[in-house]
Design a protein around this motif. Sequence first.
Motif, mmCIF file in Angstrom:
data_model
loop_
_atom_site.group_PDB
_atom_site.id
_atom_site.type_symbol
_atom_site.label_atom_id
_atom_site.label_comp_id
_atom_site.label_asym_id
_atom_site.label_seq_id
_atom_site.Cartn_x
_atom_site.Cartn_y
_atom_site.Cartn_z
ATOM 1 N N THR A 115 -11.749 -2.261 17.348
ATOM 2 C CA THR A 115 -12.231 -3.502 16.751
ATOM 3 C C THR A 115 -12.216 -3.374 15.229
ATOM 4 O O THR A 115 -12.300 -2.260 14.685
ATOM 5 N N PRO A 116 -12.128 -4.481 14.518
ATOM 6 C CA PRO A 116 -12.200 -4.403 13.045
ATOM 7 C C PRO A 116 -13.455 -3.701 12.551
ATOM 8 O O PRO A 116 -13.408 -2.944 11.570
ATOM 9 N N HIS A 117 -14.582 -3.936 13.239
ATOM 10 C CA HIS A 117 -15.833 -3.302 12.815
ATOM 11 C C HIS A 117 -15.735 -1.788 12.945
ATOM 12 O O HIS A 117 -16.115 -1.045 12.017
ATOM 13 N N LEU A 118 -15.236 -1.277 14.082
ATOM 14 C CA LEU A 118 -15.133 0.172 14.264
ATOM 15 C C LEU A 118 -14.144 0.767 13.270
ATOM 16 O O LEU A 118 -14.390 1.838 12.692
ATOM 17 N N LEU A 119 -13.021 0.101 13.047
ATOM 18 C CA LEU A 119 -12.028 0.617 12.106
ATOM 19 C C LEU A 119 -12.616 0.736 10.706
ATOM 20 O O LEU A 119 -12.313 1.685 9.970
ATOM 21 N N ALA A 120 -13.464 -0.220 10.333
ATOM 22 C CA ALA A 120 -14.113 -0.156 9.031
ATOM 23 C C ALA A 120 -15.158 0.951 8.979
ATOM 24 O O ALA A 120 -15.216 1.730 8.016
ATOM 25 N N GLU A 121 -15.984 1.052 10.024
ATOM 26 C CA GLU A 121 -17.083 2.016 10.032
ATOM 27 C C GLU A 121 -16.595 3.457 10.134
ATOM 28 O O GLU A 121 -17.114 4.346 9.451
ATOM 29 N N VAL A 122 -15.618 3.716 10.993
ATOM 30 C CA VAL A 122 -15.188 5.087 11.275
ATOM 31 C C VAL A 122 -14.036 5.525 10.376
ATOM 32 O O VAL A 122 -14.027 6.648 9.863
ATOM 33 N N PHE A 123 -13.069 4.650 10.170
ATOM 34 C CA PHE A 123 -11.873 5.033 9.422
ATOM 35 C C PHE A 123 -11.878 4.538 7.980
ATOM 36 O O PHE A 123 -11.027 4.926 7.183
ATOM 37 N N GLY A 124 -12.813 3.660 7.644
ATOM 38 C CA GLY A 124 -12.912 3.178 6.283
ATOM 39 C C GLY A 124 -11.770 2.290 5.847
ATOM 40 O O GLY A 124 -11.375 2.295 4.678
ATOM 41 N N VAL A 125 -11.217 1.510 6.783
ATOM 42 C CA VAL A 125 -10.095 0.628 6.467
ATOM 43 C C VAL A 125 -10.411 -0.798 6.906
ATOM 44 O O VAL A 125 -11.199 -1.024 7.824
ATOM 45 N N ARG A 126 -9.790 -1.734 6.235
ATOM 46 C CA ARG A 126 -9.898 -3.141 6.621
ATOM 47 C C ARG A 126 -8.661 -3.489 7.430
ATOM 48 O O ARG A 126 -7.527 -3.233 7.008
ATOM 49 N N ALA A 127 -8.855 -4.062 8.607
ATOM 50 C CA ALA A 127 -7.728 -4.333 9.490
ATOM 51 C C ALA A 127 -8.048 -5.490 10.412
ATOM 52 O O ALA A 127 -9.214 -5.776 10.704
ATOM 53 N N ALA A 128 -6.997 -6.133 10.874
ATOM 54 C CA ALA A 128 -7.099 -7.143 11.930
ATOM 55 C C ALA A 128 -6.471 -6.567 13.187
ATOM 56 O O ALA A 128 -5.509 -5.783 13.122
ATOM 57 N N VAL A 129 -7.002 -6.922 14.331
ATOM 58 C CA VAL A 129 -6.456 -6.472 15.614
ATOM 59 C C VAL A 129 -5.887 -7.694 16.324
ATOM 60 O O VAL A 129 -6.623 -8.649 16.627
ATOM 61 N N ILE A 130 -4.587 -7.661 16.568
ATOM 62 C CA ILE A 130 -3.889 -8.785 17.178
ATOM 63 C C ILE A 130 -3.177 -8.309 18.432
ATOM 64 O O ILE A 130 -3.197 -7.115 18.765
ATOM 65 N N GLU A 131 -2.544 -9.230 19.131
ATOM 66 C CA GLU A 131 -1.790 -8.880 20.334
ATOM 67 C C GLU A 131 -0.351 -8.545 19.965
ATOM 68 O O GLU A 131 0.312 -9.285 19.237
ATOM 69 N N HIS A 132 0.119 -7.394 20.465
ATOM 70 C CA HIS A 132 1.498 -6.991 20.209
ATOM 71 C C HIS A 132 2.432 -8.020 20.838
ATOM 72 O O HIS A 132 2.305 -8.342 22.029
ATOM 73 N N PRO A 133 3.400 -8.554 20.077
ATOM 74 C CA PRO A 133 4.248 -9.617 20.620
ATOM 75 C C PRO A 133 5.185 -9.178 21.739
ATOM 76 O O PRO A 133 5.647 -10.019 22.508
ATOM 77 N N LEU A 134 5.447 -7.866 21.856
ATOM 78 C CA LEU A 134 6.363 -7.382 22.891
ATOM 79 C C LEU A 134 5.641 -6.817 24.103
ATOM 80 O O LEU A 134 6.103 -6.982 25.234
ATOM 81 N N THR A 135 4.518 -6.134 23.891
ATOM 82 C CA THR A 135 3.863 -5.418 24.986
ATOM 83 C C THR A 135 2.519 -6.006 25.391
ATOM 84 O O THR A 135 2.023 -5.695 26.472
ATOM 85 N N GLY A 136 1.903 -6.800 24.519
ATOM 86 C CA GLY A 136 0.564 -7.307 24.798
ATOM 87 C C GLY A 136 -0.549 -6.327 24.488
ATOM 88 O O GLY A 136 -1.728 -6.649 24.661
ATOM 89 N N ASP A 137 -0.211 -5.118 24.021
ATOM 90 C CA ASP A 137 -1.229 -4.138 23.641
ATOM 91 C C ASP A 137 -1.916 -4.569 22.352
ATOM 92 O O ASP A 137 -1.372 -5.374 21.582
ATOM 93 N N PRO A 138 -3.097 -4.027 22.070
ATOM 94 C CA PRO A 138 -3.701 -4.275 20.760
ATOM 95 C C PRO A 138 -2.789 -3.725 19.659
ATOM 96 O O PRO A 138 -2.238 -2.626 19.782
#
Length: 262
Positions: free
Chosen positions: A224-247
Amino acid sequence: MRIEVDGLRVAYDGRTVVAGVNLLAAPGEITGLIGPNGSGKSSVLRTVYRHLRPAAGRVLLDGTDLAALAPARAARHVAALPQERGGDFELTVREVVAMGRTPYKRAFAGEDEKDRRIVADALERVGMTRYGGRRFSALSGGERQRVLLARTLAQDPDVLVLDEPTNHLDVRHQVELLALLRAQHRTTLVSLHDLNAAASVCDRLHVLHAGEVVASGTPLEVLTPHLLAEVFGVRAAVIEHPLTGDPLIAFDHTATAAETPS
């Protein structure tokens, strides 16, 4: 087979680097360990493949303490591809892969037809068949990585433990390796720095931070964006992969999480 890490604590020179970790690698699934450098991922994996003795806690294989098994018996169940790749073996590629058959051989016993078939199959699966007669020491880093993966496959284990297996591989071979892991349908515990690779190949993720598991679940639940910010210290969006449907994690390279207003 199922791997359970129960109350694991690992310390170096009196400093705790893994503190009470509990996690599960379910039968036939790929379980990923992710987290920043120094979070304890490699230390956890080293206890699973018995390179480290924990200060406390256990590693259980279908309920049996792995530490109680004889080394050869444990090696028939668990095979590892560590980050420490070893020295420049003055052996051929085929001889390195054949080392994976050692847990099944008595002292001074030679290869049999089954061993030769398994070694040939392992080389084929990593795309290294035509390299069999070459010296391991003459290979590139990526080629060595594929040979050492073939050695773990030749071990024919119930559980694979892989510490950053995509290191040194170009994009094509990273994709092929991850596809190979998926096709194994074998209990796999793997640490990955590439979060998008982890999202695409892992059934379940455990997030480590400062030696503790801070989140567990499917990639969609965990990344999640919150976990990525808290643990990895980065700002990111999580979207659906257009080919596989994975995060799919889209990182904001213009600002860290700390620089972004909440």
